[in-house]
Design a protein around this motif. Structure first.
Motif, short mmCIF file in Angstrom:
data_model
loop_
_atom_site.label_atom_id
_atom_site.label_comp_id
_atom_site.label_asym_id
_atom_site.label_seq_id
_atom_site.Cartn_x
_atom_site.Cartn_y
_atom_site.Cartn_z
N SER A 146 31.01 70.70 37.10
CA SER A 146 30.81 69.88 38.28
C SER A 146 32.36 69.41 38.94
O SER A 146 32.19 69.22 40.24
N CYS A 191 35.18 71.08 38.49
CA CYS A 191 36.11 72.22 38.75
C CYS A 191 35.68 72.90 39.93
O CYS A 191 36.43 73.35 40.78
N ALA A 192 34.40 72.98 40.13
CA ALA A 192 33.65 73.84 41.10
C ALA A 192 33.36 72.96 42.33
O ALA A 192 33.05 73.83 43.47
N THR A 193 33.61 71.68 42.51
CA THR A 193 33.34 71.01 43.62
C THR A 193 34.54 70.98 44.85
O THR A 193 35.87 71.13 44.27
N PRO A 194 34.16 70.69 45.97
CA PRO A 194 35.63 70.45 46.77
C PRO A 194 36.51 69.34 46.48
O PRO A 194 36.04 68.21 45.74
N ASN A 235 40.75 73.07 45.46
CA ASN A 235 39.88 73.89 46.08
C ASN A 235 40.21 74.23 47.57
O ASN A 235 39.97 75.34 48.07
N LYS A 248 41.91 63.40 41.81
CA LYS A 248 40.63 64.01 41.16
C LYS A 248 40.99 64.37 39.97
O LYS A 248 40.08 64.25 38.80
N SER A 274 35.93 78.87 37.98
CA SER A 274 35.41 77.77 39.24
C SER A 274 36.43 77.89 40.38
O SER A 274 36.05 78.13 41.37
N TRP A 280 36.87 79.76 44.66
CA TRP A 280 37.37 79.36 46.22
C TRP A 280 38.37 79.92 46.50
O TRP A 280 38.52 80.30 47.92
N SER A 315 41.53 63.93 52.15
CA SER A 315 40.90 63.76 50.69
C SER A 315 41.85 62.29 50.34
O SER A 315 41.50 61.82 49.08
#
Length: 197
Positions: free
Chosen positions: A14, A16-19, A23, A120, A157, A161, A192
């Motif tokens: 959750s 590493c793969a999310t915006p 990424n 993050k 992950s 991207w 961000s």
């Protein structure tokens, strides 16, 4: 230790793969430079992320509690570096239509260094270590397991991207569409900053 495998794996996926800044930058790099030239950027993220986990396991979180000014300094450096990266993305030119030979993707060292100020990644490391590590005799083993899981989950992950960026790059036709895409990715990377302040 087996009870850690599923929850840590799901948390790692959750995170590493999310915006997030990494990424967004990988998507832009994939679109502008292709997957192969983005590999050092991917490996730099992996190295920097794992290094942050080691630092947190060694007590970085305690340093933030003891010296709150460190967190304020980190925020200022993070904001500045994110804006620098956003500007770099905005002015990137895709290799297939660029005559600017100076355009290049982030290097391994640049990507790794960014993880030291990436909010993050810091939040991810602090949360993972405080939530999943086991105090006492099993601390070192639990920390090693957490780091190993994140190491295994991160590469595939974030590579997705970069691959997504490659697909987008193939759909973009001409300099104007690439410029518009880069401005969008630059805006998302700069945006961000709102997560930090």
């Amino acid at each position: 230790m087996k009870e850690l495998l599923l929850p840590v794996s799901l948390f790692a996926l959750s995170m590493c793969a999310t915006p997030g800044p990494n990424n967004m930058m990988l998507t832009a790099s994939g679109a502008n430079f292709g997957f192969r030239r983005t590999i050092p950027h991917i490996l730099g993220i992996e190295f920097g992320l794992l290094f942050m986990f080691v630092l947190n396991a060694a007590g970085l979180g305690l340093a933030f509690k003891t010296f709150p000014i460190l967190q304020s300094i980190l925020k200022i450096v993070s904001v500045g570096y994110l804006f620098y990266l956003a500007i770099r993305i905005a002015f990137s030119k895709p290799v297939n239509i660029s005559t600017n030979t100076q355009a290049k993707p982030l290097s391994f060292l640049e990507a790794a260094a960014f993880q030291l100020v990436n909010p993050k990644v810091l939040m991810m490391a602090l949360t993972a270590m405080s939530t999943f590590s086991i105090a006492g005799n099993h601390y070192s083993l639990s920390v090693s397991l957490i780091i190993a899981i994140f190491g295994l989950v991160c590469i595939p992950s974030i590579s997705l991207w970069a691959g997504f960026g490659v697909l987008i790059g193939r759909m973009l036709k001409g300099r104007k569409s690439h410029t518009a895409f880069n401005l969008l990715m630059s805006g998302l990377t700069a945006g961000s900053v709102l997560l930090i302040v």
